[in-house]
Scaffold this motif. Sequence first.
Motif: not given
Length: 125
Positions: A42-47
């Motif tokens: 449910g979350k965006e891909r993050e660095f």
Amino acid sequence: QLQLRESGGGLVQTGESLRLSCAVSGRTVTILAMGWFRQAPGKEREFVAGISPRESTSYMDSVLDRFTILRDVSKNALYLRMNSLKPGDTAVYYCAATCTRNSGVFTRVNEYDDWGQGTQITVSS
């Protein structure tokens, strides 16, 4: 053609450690900007962490002092050493790479051309 293959994920308890590996084929790591990203449901891909061709590094704030990104030129591989894991670290972790002459660390998803298939890390409380 550049190919990336992650390994090393799994289920661990809070406070434990893991090391992710990313085997690189088709290019030498010395000409690649590389990074680790993660994506929770449910979350965006993050660095998470990145390393430049000249081995400058950068980390997201929440993993600073817990995670270490490093590469092994002799094995043409990238690693992410993760200590003191927390439930909030649970996600699918991706290795990313792009050929570049830029000396900086790439921190955005759209700066990377090639991605691995991802490996799941689950941290239980």
